[in-house]
Scaffold this active site. Sequence first.
Site, PDB file in Angstrom:
ATOM      1  N   ARG A 240      -6.392  -0.567  -2.071  1.00 23.08           N
ATOM      2  CA  ARG A 240      -6.549  -1.454  -3.404  1.00 23.08           C
ATOM      3  C   ARG A 240      -7.898  -1.476  -3.886  1.00 23.08           C
ATOM      4  O   ARG A 240      -9.346  -0.687  -5.061  1.00 23.08           O
ATOM      5  CB  ARG A 240      -6.228  -2.823  -3.464  1.00 23.08           C
TER       6      ARG A 240
ATOM      7  N   ASP B 268      -1.623   2.669  -0.961  1.00 22.21           N
ATOM      8  CA  ASP B 268      -0.315   1.861  -2.030  1.00 22.21           C
ATOM      9  C   ASP B 268      -0.080   2.532  -3.166  1.00 22.21           C
ATOM     10  O   ASP B 268      -0.683   3.948  -3.070  1.00 22.21           O
ATOM     11  CB  ASP B 268      -1.092   0.699  -1.817  1.00 22.21           C
TER      12      ASP B 268
ATOM     13  N   HIS C 196       5.683   0.911  -3.228  1.00 21.70           N
ATOM     14  CA  HIS C 196       4.272   1.187  -3.642  1.00 21.70           C
ATOM     15  C   HIS C 196       3.801   2.756  -3.445  1.00 21.70           C
ATOM     16  O   HIS C 196       3.089   3.081  -2.114  1.00 21.70           O
ATOM     17  CB  HIS C 196       3.103  -0.164  -2.121  1.00 21.70           C
TER      18      HIS C 196
ATOM     19  N   ASP D  83       8.280  -4.154   0.928  1.00 20.55           N
ATOM     20  CA  ASP D  83       7.810  -4.748   0.501  1.00 20.55           C
ATOM     21  C   ASP D  83       8.399  -4.354  -1.306  1.00 20.55           C
ATOM     22  O   ASP D  83       8.522  -3.325  -1.721  1.00 20.55           O
ATOM     23  CB  ASP D  83       7.010  -5.466   0.675  1.00 20.55           C
ATOM     24  N   GLU D  84       8.696  -4.973  -1.891  1.00 22.34           N
ATOM     25  CA  GLU D  84       8.954  -4.786  -3.262  1.00 22.34           C
ATOM     26  C   GLU D  84       9.165  -2.945  -3.895  1.00 22.34           C
ATOM     27  O   GLU D  84       8.197  -2.700  -5.411  1.00 22.34           O
ATOM     28  CB  GLU D  84       6.956  -5.264  -4.042  1.00 22.34           C
TER      29      GLU D  84
ATOM     30  N   TRP E 172       6.412 -12.179   4.891  1.00 22.49           N
ATOM     31  CA  TRP E 172       5.754 -12.741   3.961  1.00 22.49           C
ATOM     32  C   TRP E 172       6.537 -13.822   2.472  1.00 22.49           C
ATOM     33  O   TRP E 172       5.910 -13.996   1.929  1.00 22.49           O
ATOM     34  CB  TRP E 172       5.096 -11.922   3.385  1.00 22.49           C
TER      35      TRP E 172
ATOM     36  N   TYR F  36      -2.319 -16.526   2.860  1.00 20.85           N
ATOM     37  CA  TYR F  36      -2.338 -15.452   1.384  1.00 20.85           C
ATOM     38  C   TYR F  36      -4.234 -15.187   1.194  1.00 20.85           C
ATOM     39  O   TYR F  36      -4.551 -16.021   0.806  1.00 20.85           O
ATOM     40  CB  TYR F  36      -1.644 -14.930   0.658  1.00 20.85           C
TER      41      TYR F  36
ATOM     42  N   ASP G 171      -5.765 -13.576  -0.112  1.00 22.09           N
ATOM     43  CA  ASP G 171      -6.473 -13.571  -1.197  1.00 22.09           C
ATOM     44  C   ASP G 171      -6.388 -14.560  -2.599  1.00 22.09           C
ATOM     45  O   ASP G 171      -7.208 -14.167  -3.744  1.00 22.09           O
ATOM     46  CB  ASP G 171      -5.927 -11.873  -2.253  1.00 22.09           C
TER      47      ASP G 171
ATOM     48  N   TRP H 230      -5.219  -8.928   0.834  1.00 24.81           N
ATOM     49  CA  TRP H 230      -5.335  -8.333   0.132  1.00 24.81           C
ATOM     50  C   TRP H 230      -6.069  -8.174  -1.301  1.00 24.81           C
ATOM     51  O   TRP H 230      -7.058  -8.868  -0.914  1.00 24.81           O
ATOM     52  CB  TRP H 230      -3.859  -8.528  -0.916  1.00 24.81           C
ATOM     53  N   THR H 231      -6.452  -6.638  -1.137  1.00 21.71           N
ATOM     54  CA  THR H 231      -7.803  -6.881  -2.643  1.00 21.71           C
ATOM     55  C   THR H 231      -7.670  -6.555  -3.238  1.00 21.71           C
ATOM     56  O   THR H 231      -9.019  -5.295  -4.454  1.00 21.71           O
ATOM     57  CB  THR H 231      -8.635  -5.774  -0.981  1.00 21.71           C
ATOM     58  N   GLU H 232      -6.806  -6.565  -4.467  1.00 18.59           N
ATOM     59  CA  GLU H 232      -6.822  -5.895  -6.327  1.00 18.59           C
ATOM     60  C   GLU H 232      -7.724  -6.780  -5.972  1.00 18.59           C
ATOM     61  O   GLU H 232      -9.156  -5.806  -6.794  1.00 18.59           O
ATOM     62  CB  GLU H 232      -5.153  -6.987  -6.327  1.00 18.59           C
TER      63      GLU H 232
HETATM   64  C1  ACM Z   1       3.208  -8.270  -0.224  1.00 15.51           C
HETATM   65  O1  ACM Z   1       2.674  -8.823   0.327  1.00 15.51           O
HETATM   66  N1  ACM Z   1       3.819  -7.633  -1.223  1.00 15.51           N
HETATM   67  C2  ACM Z   1       3.874  -7.831   1.409  1.00 15.51           C
END
Ligand code: ACM
Length: 762
Positions: free
Chosen positions: A172, A201, A268, A331-332, A398, A423, A425, A473-475
Amino acid sequence: MGRHMASGHLLSCALLCVIAAPVAAEPVAPPAAVAPRADLATALFPTPQRVEPHKGQLDLARGIRLAPPAGDEGAAKAAGLLRGWGGDLFGRTDTAPPLRFRRVTGMAREAYRLDIGPHGAEVQASDDAGLLYGGISFWQLATASGGGTIPAQSIADGPALGWRGAMLDSARHYQSPRYIRAFIDWMAAHKMNRLHWHLVDDQAWRIEIKAFPRLTEVGGVRQPATAPGAPPLPDYRGTYSQDELRAIVAYAADRGIEIVPEIDVPGHALAAIRAYPEWGMGVPVPPGTEAGWGVFPWLYNSDEATLAALETILGEVMAIFPGRYIHIGGDEAVKDQWRASDATQARIRALGLKDETALQGWFMSRLARYLEAHGRAAIGWDEILDGEVPPSVTIMSWRGIGGAIEAAKRGHDTILSPAPALYLDHVQAMHPGDPPGRGGVISLASVLAFEPQPAELSPAESRHILGLQANIWTEHIRTEARTSFMAWPRLSAVAEVGWRGHGSSDYPAFLRRLMPQLERLRPLGLEPSAGAWTPAIAVEPGADGRGAAVALSVQGDLPIRYQIDGAAPKPYVGPFVASDGAEITAWALLDGRPLGTGAARRIRADALQKRESRALETCAKKVDLLLEDDFPAEGPRASFLIDILAPCWIYRGAMLDKVDRIDLAVGQIPFNFQVGKDRDTIRFRAPKTPEGEFEVRLDDCDGPVVAMLPIAPAAAHPGVTRLTGMLASTQGRHDLCVTYTAAGPDPLWAIDSIQLFQQEPK
Ligand code: ACM
């Protein structure tokens, strides 16, 4: 829109608002830095297992001669690291007392013994990591002694958990190789041993893959999103060449750290699909989509050719990263595109699978087996438990710790990295000027208290818990300085928990070791957050309209000491009154001594009812973000606390006697969030003017409108604009609910601050 507020809030507000009120004054120069206590009893970090004191001491006046045995490469590397970190102290070759390294058999992995006596010191260990950690412990004692003397002692030490990790998202936002190396040094100094590196990602593909050069050419660059009509921001780019990556891998290995690269599949995947559309599902990608955040629907397809391409990529990844583990994400992966595709449905039938979830299980298993055939082990996020994957796959939990519990019960090794507890972030405080992040404070004390041994597991199942990891996480972490700020010192708490194998509620004991640890890392470039021990100074109008009521608070219930205008410091026992112009300084105390530089604010009568957005509450707390403005490209930008699914703020307990004016400083930001169907839940009241208007309601978000501020004057300016409105005359203390009317969510309007003004005396 908006949520009804419980009346209990209103009843308790008179007390609570004093305590929770935000800073409403301007910063002044902080007091002089207070040096941490150089106490050798707290020099070791993390807390060692056993220390046995002896008579005598080792004098460092002549420095230390590093003495690794000839031919022992691991010992030589440990010595080389200390030489690099320790400067002059470890540079001696002559008559200085030695620090010897001795490799012995039979000690546990990563364990060491360090014996210090008047004539020198010796590290014993069976593996390279143990030799390194013994050396690092000596370095910690030596730096704490300031080059003086170290009491003779024997230390027998080693970690309880084998995975003491951090995940860094370089997709990110990108961090330079130089920064990554510094980060590795800071981790090593904490005896952490796994850097999970999130390299690809939706927004970017950062790792050079020679077979597929478009991955970095196309996938390594995006143009950041801006609100409609705002000036564009420059391209954001950055990639790591394979040579750079190999050098970083070697650098980390010399410091006891295995880098675990992540290639996230089957979701992702947008950056890869932009570069190689044939790997996707044929769903067009609107221009600029990669500049968004959230959960994107673009998935890899499950064709043979795509899996072969992914295997080629993993082949190159394995050639760069020699460690045991490769992370393959999982994930996701929302399955809408697979569900809608005839080809994918035919593939599911041909493979004899039940549904799309089973297809993901098949997809992950196929790549896991490929890695295993090459002597490696796959890790996936906990969603992959939903499909069938071999028990040899390690699960990274997670979505809370439920995934780890289920994984361990099903015989998978597992790592705890639950949201939101680990987390990073999430913001760690809400101090003025703190950088952006996810809303919802994750404090240093809460990370320290994290318990990595779920009570639900039997001793045999618990053996599957490899350890814990915090994720950065660096969004919303755009710069390297902010990465350090968000990661440290909370990663120090992760290191402590991993080493001891348990969470701790003894926060002061932790801080005693943490302060010298952070201080010794400053020369290695670490600038951590001090937010955990910086008091918040909250100000509001004093009773009877005289002066300011000042409330101080700090995380972890540390005692606080304060001064007014430089007078004798006093212990803080509760809110006090200060007059206009007074300068308040405050420090948290540890063992009666000030921690860090403290906080300083000057009281300004005309700003007692000004609240920055981070000192407001959001109404629904669905997805709170402390979001940075998209303007200007260079220089400082505002950060707004906003619930992106329900933009609505509460100014709790506003004192409205004589107030007749309200100013809102507001900014617009792009709605660049992939939130799927949640977008349909974002509701606004209909605008009365083309640009809409901010509405201020009394007591409740469905209450009477007491001020209406048209947005039009702000619409033409991409930065923060101050809107001014009349506030209907009201007496007493009330909550104010602020929303805006709009035709839709793009742009989002956000509040930078709210300020209330009393009418001028006639
Ligand atoms: C995640 O936070 N999507 C692993």
